[in-house]
Design a protein around this motif. Structure first.
Motif, PDB file in Angstrom:
ATOM      1  N   THR A  29       0.937  -1.291   0.034  1.00  0.00           N
ATOM      2  CA  THR A  29       0.126  -0.019  -0.085  1.00  0.00           C
ATOM      3  C   THR A  29       1.040   1.302   0.042  1.00  0.00           C
ATOM      4  O   THR A  29       2.178   1.112   0.076  1.00  0.00           O
ATOM      5  N   CYS A 113     -20.456   0.570  13.802  1.00  0.00           N
ATOM      6  CA  CYS A 113     -20.017   1.810  13.696  1.00  0.00           C
ATOM      7  C   CYS A 113     -21.121   2.818  14.357  1.00  0.00           C
ATOM      8  O   CYS A 113     -20.945   4.081  14.424  1.00  0.00           O
ATOM      9  N   ARG A 152      -5.120  -5.576   2.492  1.00  0.00           N
ATOM     10  CA  ARG A 152      -4.955  -4.249   2.438  1.00  0.00           C
ATOM     11  C   ARG A 152      -6.260  -3.413   2.331  1.00  0.00           C
ATOM     12  O   ARG A 152      -6.127  -2.098   2.781  1.00  0.00           O
ATOM     13  N   SER A 153      -7.215  -3.888   1.802  1.00  0.00           N
ATOM     14  CA  SER A 153      -8.427  -3.068   1.487  1.00  0.00           C
ATOM     15  C   SER A 153      -9.208  -2.863   3.006  1.00  0.00           C
ATOM     16  O   SER A 153     -10.094  -1.970   2.714  1.00  0.00           O
ATOM     17  N   MET A 216     -15.396  -7.001   4.046  1.00  0.00           N
ATOM     18  CA  MET A 216     -16.310  -5.760   3.528  1.00  0.00           C
ATOM     19  C   MET A 216     -16.395  -5.606   2.226  1.00  0.00           C
ATOM     20  O   MET A 216     -15.084  -5.865   1.407  1.00  0.00           O
ATOM     21  N   HIS A 253     -19.759  10.167  11.745  1.00  0.00           N
ATOM     22  CA  HIS A 253     -18.993   8.934  12.034  1.00  0.00           C
ATOM     23  C   HIS A 253     -17.825   9.194  11.129  1.00  0.00           C
ATOM     24  O   HIS A 253     -17.795   9.537   9.815  1.00  0.00           O
ATOM     25  N   ASN A 256     -14.252   7.754   6.820  1.00  0.00           N
ATOM     26  CA  ASN A 256     -13.675   8.019   5.563  1.00  0.00           C
ATOM     27  C   ASN A 256     -13.885   9.475   5.180  1.00  0.00           C
ATOM     28  O   ASN A 256     -15.228   9.972   4.932  1.00  0.00           O
ATOM     29  N   ILE A 259     -16.540  10.259   2.432  1.00  0.00           N
ATOM     30  CA  ILE A 259     -17.809  10.006   2.809  1.00  0.00           C
ATOM     31  C   ILE A 259     -18.435  11.110   3.754  1.00  0.00           C
ATOM     32  O   ILE A 259     -19.464  11.522   3.455  1.00  0.00           O
ATOM     33  N   ASN A 283     -10.934   4.492  11.398  1.00  0.00           N
ATOM     34  CA  ASN A 283     -12.481   4.286  11.853  1.00  0.00           C
ATOM     35  C   ASN A 283     -12.202   3.650  12.950  1.00  0.00           C
ATOM     36  O   ASN A 283     -11.782   2.437  13.067  1.00  0.00           O
ATOM     37  N   GLY A 314     -23.089   1.646   9.932  1.00  0.00           N
ATOM     38  CA  GLY A 314     -22.151   0.474  10.252  1.00  0.00           C
ATOM     39  C   GLY A 314     -22.836  -0.867   9.872  1.00  0.00           C
ATOM     40  O   GLY A 314     -23.825  -1.084   9.249  1.00  0.00           O
TER      41      GLY A 314
END
Ligand code: ACO
Length: 326
Positions: A29, A113, A152-153, A216, A253, A256, A259, A283, A314
């Protein structure tokens, strides 16, 4: 009308900092990719042996002290977490014992979340109805213990942290004005941690081949989050007879930055009315909103009388918003 006022806030993050540069050394990354796609620069990581309640107890003690109440006077401990110390007992019970809340009931709320949004809604309902005088609401997660560091994602997104608030009854304008809580269980497969529950018990044949880590569908969660955050905000404002332009501080929240900015744009809010600390913590799931409220207040951005809009989303899928007169 009797309302629940946030009388004292507390927080706790682990000391250990994991920067994007550290991650570059651990996986394929780059600092540039992580910053551009998420806005995250660093996050805090709990060490082995450091569990959710360890963070929650520190945050809770600070909230109780700042509220100027005794732990023995708490009626209820509500803990929003999906990474509790154990499947049972609840993390709220470890906190109850840890701070000496000898007269309090205690339970956890599983809303990922949105854990603090849901827990605050429950705690404030107890105070408003007169069933409780003093409630401790916590949001805490240690998701870095549940990610696959080879993925990594997901691994770059999360950090650990806790925040807490003591709720006390207040008259007049101040306190939690309105809440909306929403869910769509059909979206459960978009973000989950499958192993360890009764569906796929640890070590069972059913769990064979399933990865014991957060899984995810990032793009799907992203699309959902942008829509859900804006919808929840507009709905809670409409139910309170208010407009986005009435909001003094938007505390979303912290998952990101993109977002957050998309929701901010939908509400038409300028940067000075949006609180962002995702760059420092990543997060932190249930910890994110109370940590943000704590830092907003400590930095002087939450003045008495300010209209504060919190919103979260979440795994579940769940989402919701609280409107608070500070
Ligand atoms: N470093 C470098 N490259 C990466 C990384 C990484 N850490 N992660 C993924 N990539 C690659 C992918 O493999 C992909 O490569 P490819 O095009 O060759 O296949 C490329 O980067 C682009 O990936 P996308 O998924 O398209 O990137 P996107 O811009 O959608 O951002 C992200 C991904 C950040 C995960 C975004 O989808 C997101 O934020 N989703 C929401 C996640 C979220 O908020 N989750 C919290 C849920 S709340 C809870 O309850 C825990």
């Amino acid at each position: 009308m009797r309302r629940a006022v946030l009388a004292g806030l507390g927080h706790c993050v682990p000391d250990k900092v994991l920067s994007n540069a550290h991650l570059e050394a651990m996986m394929d990354t780059s600092d540039e990719w992580i910053r551009q796609r998420t806005g995250i620069c660093e996050r805090r990581i709990s060490v082995p042996g450091q569990a959710a309640s360890d963070l929650a107890i520190v945050a809770a003690r600070e909230a109780v002290e700042r509220a100027g109440v005794a732990a023995e006077s708490l009626d209820l401990v509500v803990c929003g977490t999906v990474t509790g110390d154990m499947p049972f007992p609840s993390t709220a019970c470890f906190v109850q014992a840890g701070i000496g809340a000898t007269k309090a009931g205690a339970f956890d709320v599983g809303a990922a979340c949105a854990g603090f949004i849901y827990s605050l809604a429950i705690g404030s309902a107890f105070v408003e109805s007169g069933q409780a005088e003093t409630v401790l609401v916590i949001g805490v997660d240690v998701l870095t213990k549940f990610v696959d560091w080879g993925d990594r994602s997901t691994a770059v997104l999360f950090g650990d942290g806790a925040g807490a608030a003591v709720l006390r009854p207040g008259e007049g304008d101040r306190g939690v004005i309105k809440t909306v809580l929403l869910s769509d269980g059909n979206g459960a497969p978009h973000i989950d941690f499958q192993v360890g529950g009764s569906r796929y018990p640890h070590g069972s044949p059913e769990a064979q081949g399933r990865r014991p880590a957060v899984a995810m569908n990032g793009a799907e969660v992203y699309r959902f989050a942008v829509r859900a955050m804006g919808d929840a905000c507009l709905r809670v404002l409409a139910e309170a007879g208010l407009q986005p332009s009435d909001v003094d501080l938007f505390v979303p929240h912290q998952a990101n930055l993109r977002i957050i900015r998309a929701s901010q744009e939908r509400l038409g809010l300028t940067d000075d009315r949006v609180f962002v600390n995702v760059q420092h913590y990543g997060n932190t799931s249930g910890g994110s909103i109370p940590l943000a409220l704590y830092e907003a207040e400590r930095s002087g951005r939450l003045k008495p009388g300010a209209l504060v809009l919190t919103v979260g989303f979440g795994a579940g899928l769940v989402w919701g918003a609280n409107l608070i007169r500070w």
